[in-house]
Design a protein around this motif. Structure first.
Motif, PDB file in Angstrom:
ATOM      1  N   ARG A  55       0.837  -1.203   0.000  1.00 51.15           N
ATOM      2  CA  ARG A  55       0.000   0.000   0.000  1.00 51.15           C
ATOM      3  C   ARG A  55       0.871   1.251   0.000  1.00 51.15           C
ATOM      4  NH1 ARG A  55      -4.474   1.685   4.529  1.00 51.15           N
ATOM      5  NH2 ARG A  55      -5.302   3.436   3.380  1.00 51.15           N
ATOM      6  N   GLU A  56       1.924   1.247   0.811  1.00 51.41           N
ATOM      7  CA  GLU A  56       2.828   2.393   0.882  1.00 51.41           C
ATOM      8  C   GLU A  56       3.540   2.596  -0.458  1.00 51.41           C
ATOM      9  OE1 GLU A  56       4.531   5.735   2.225  1.00 51.41           O
ATOM     10  OE2 GLU A  56       2.990   4.589   3.270  1.00 51.41           O
ATOM     11  N   GLU A  57       4.002   1.495  -1.057  1.00 49.60           N
ATOM     12  CA  GLU A  57       4.656   1.602  -2.364  1.00 49.60           C
ATOM     13  C   GLU A  57       3.677   2.147  -3.398  1.00 49.60           C
ATOM     14  OE1 GLU A  57       6.486  -2.084  -3.554  1.00 49.60           O
ATOM     15  OE2 GLU A  57       7.612  -2.218  -1.681  1.00 49.60           O
ATOM     16  N   GLY A  58       2.444   1.673  -3.346  1.00 47.28           N
ATOM     17  CA  GLY A  58       1.418   2.152  -4.278  1.00 47.28           C
ATOM     18  C   GLY A  58       1.155   3.639  -4.109  1.00 47.28           C
ATOM     19  N   ARG A  59       1.116   4.091  -2.882  1.00 43.82           N
ATOM     20  CA  ARG A  59       0.911   5.522  -2.626  1.00 43.82           C
ATOM     21  C   ARG A  59       2.063   6.342  -3.192  1.00 43.82           C
ATOM     22  NH1 ARG A  59      -1.343   5.913   3.577  1.00 43.82           N
ATOM     23  NH2 ARG A  59      -3.475   5.383   3.072  1.00 43.82           N
ATOM     24  N   GLU A  60       3.287   5.865  -2.964  1.00 40.35           N
ATOM     25  CA  GLU A  60       4.452   6.591  -3.473  1.00 40.35           C
ATOM     26  C   GLU A  60       4.425   6.652  -4.993  1.00 40.35           C
ATOM     27  OE1 GLU A  60       7.887   4.684  -1.812  1.00 40.35           O
ATOM     28  OE2 GLU A  60       7.380   5.286   0.235  1.00 40.35           O
ATOM     29  N   GLU A  61       4.134   5.515  -5.649  1.00 37.32           N
ATOM     30  CA  GLU A  61       4.066   5.496  -7.108  1.00 37.32           C
ATOM     31  C   GLU A  61       2.941   6.398  -7.602  1.00 37.32           C
ATOM     32  OE1 GLU A  61       3.823   1.496  -8.573  1.00 37.32           O
ATOM     33  OE2 GLU A  61       5.658   0.907  -7.540  1.00 37.32           O
ATOM     34  N   GLY A  62       1.802   6.339  -6.936  1.00 34.61           N
ATOM     35  CA  GLY A  62       0.664   7.176  -7.335  1.00 34.61           C
ATOM     36  C   GLY A  62       0.982   8.652  -7.199  1.00 34.61           C
ATOM     37  N   LEU A  63       1.673   9.006  -6.127  1.00 31.30           N
ATOM     38  CA  LEU A  63       2.049  10.398  -5.919  1.00 31.30           C
ATOM     39  C   LEU A  63       3.008  10.855  -7.010  1.00 31.30           C
ATOM     40  CD1 LEU A  63       1.977  12.958  -4.218  1.00 31.30           C
ATOM     41  CD2 LEU A  63       3.778  11.985  -2.797  1.00 31.30           C
ATOM     42  N   GLU A  64       3.997  10.010  -7.320  1.00 30.40           N
ATOM     43  CA  GLU A  64       4.955  10.360  -8.372  1.00 30.40           C
ATOM     44  C   GLU A  64       4.243  10.539  -9.711  1.00 30.40           C
ATOM     45  OE1 GLU A  64       7.981   7.355  -8.383  1.00 30.40           O
ATOM     46  OE2 GLU A  64       8.690   7.903  -6.385  1.00 30.40           O
ATOM     47  N   GLU A  65       3.359   9.601 -10.057  1.00 30.48           N
ATOM     48  CA  GLU A  65       2.627   9.689 -11.323  1.00 30.48           C
ATOM     49  C   GLU A  65       1.723  10.928 -11.339  1.00 30.48           C
ATOM     50  OE1 GLU A  65       0.524   6.106 -12.371  1.00 30.48           O
ATOM     51  OE2 GLU A  65       2.290   4.880 -11.948  1.00 30.48           O
ATOM     52  N   GLY A  66       1.065  11.186 -10.226  1.00 35.38           N
ATOM     53  CA  GLY A  66       0.176  12.339 -10.142  1.00 35.38           C
ATOM     54  C   GLY A  66       0.934  13.643 -10.300  1.00 35.38           C
ATOM     55  N   LEU A  67       2.087  13.737  -9.653  1.00 39.69           N
ATOM     56  CA  LEU A  67       2.895  14.949  -9.775  1.00 39.69           C
ATOM     57  C   LEU A  67       3.384  15.131 -11.206  1.00 39.69           C
ATOM     58  CD1 LEU A  67       4.978  14.801  -6.479  1.00 39.69           C
ATOM     59  CD2 LEU A  67       3.192  16.449  -7.051  1.00 39.69           C
ATOM     60  N   ALA A  68       3.810  14.034 -11.838  1.00 37.88           N
ATOM     61  CA  ALA A  68       4.292  14.121 -13.222  1.00 37.88           C
ATOM     62  C   ALA A  68       3.169  14.556 -14.153  1.00 37.88           C
ATOM     63  CB  ALA A  68       4.868  12.778 -13.662  1.00 37.88           C
ATOM     64  N   GLY A  70       0.427  16.175 -13.304  1.00 37.67           N
ATOM     65  CA  GLY A  70       0.057  17.549 -12.964  1.00 37.67           C
ATOM     66  C   GLY A  70       1.032  18.551 -13.557  1.00 37.67           C
ATOM     67  N   LEU A  71       2.311  18.225 -13.484  1.00 38.10           N
ATOM     68  CA  LEU A  71       3.330  19.102 -14.060  1.00 38.10           C
ATOM     69  C   LEU A  71       3.151  19.206 -15.562  1.00 38.10           C
ATOM     70  CD1 LEU A  71       5.879  20.801 -13.776  1.00 38.10           C
ATOM     71  CD2 LEU A  71       7.224  18.695 -13.909  1.00 38.10           C
ATOM     72  N   GLU A  72       2.940  18.049 -16.199  1.00 39.58           N
ATOM     73  CA  GLU A  72       2.738  18.044 -17.654  1.00 39.58           C
ATOM     74  C   GLU A  72       1.505  18.858 -18.035  1.00 39.58           C
ATOM     75  OE1 GLU A  72       1.497  14.788 -20.999  1.00 39.58           O
ATOM     76  OE2 GLU A  72       2.883  14.135 -19.433  1.00 39.58           O
ATOM     77  N   LYS A  73       0.436  18.670 -17.298  1.00 38.38           N
ATOM     78  CA  LYS A  73      -0.802  19.404 -17.575  1.00 38.38           C
ATOM     79  C   LYS A  73      -0.593  20.905 -17.347  1.00 38.38           C
ATOM     80  CE  LYS A  73      -5.709  19.416 -16.439  1.00 38.38           C
ATOM     81  NZ  LYS A  73      -6.762  18.821 -15.625  1.00 38.38           N
ATOM     82  N   GLY A  74       0.115  21.237 -16.271  1.00 37.69           N
ATOM     83  CA  GLY A  74       0.384  22.644 -15.978  1.00 37.69           C
ATOM     84  C   GLY A  74       1.235  23.290 -17.060  1.00 37.69           C
TER      85      GLY A  74
END
Length: 103
Positions: A55-68, A70-74
């Motif tokens: 679960r922790e690994e999934g959260r970290e991966e999800g956060l990384e993907e979300g930030l990437a 979001g940055l791309e969209k921004g």
């Protein structure tokens, strides 16, 4: 039983067998040795620990993907807004030039 285990732990420390570990974790070792071992419980604990780790690994991966994303969209939105602003500035300048020329 508990007295024998405590004595064995003290002897190991005296004989420098796992000394540092036993000095730091005597209570935990004692508790583990005093608790009756049960494979089903051990496997259940292992599964639960694995679930939490996953679960922790999934959260970290999800956060990384979300930030990437979001940055791309921004960046895309920023480029689009900059292009729209630039186009509007050109339109205004062209309008001012027409007015100056009297067209």
């Amino acid at each position: 039983r508990e007295e024998a285990i405590r004595g064995a732990i003290k002897e190991c420390i005296r004989e420098n067998i796992l000394k540092e570990f036993l000095e730091r974790h005597t209570r935990e070792v004692l508790n583990m040795l005093m608790t009756e071992w049960n494979w089903e419980d051990a496997l259940a604990v292992q599964r639960e620990e694995g679930w939490f780790e996953g679960r922790e690994e999934g959260r970290e991966e999800g956060l990384e993907e979300g930030l990437a994303k979001g940055l791309e969209k921004g960046l895309t939105k920023g480029r689009e807004e900059a292009a729209a602003e630039y186009t509007e500035q050109i339109r205004r300048l062209e309008e001012e030039i027409r007015l100056l020329r009297g067209v």
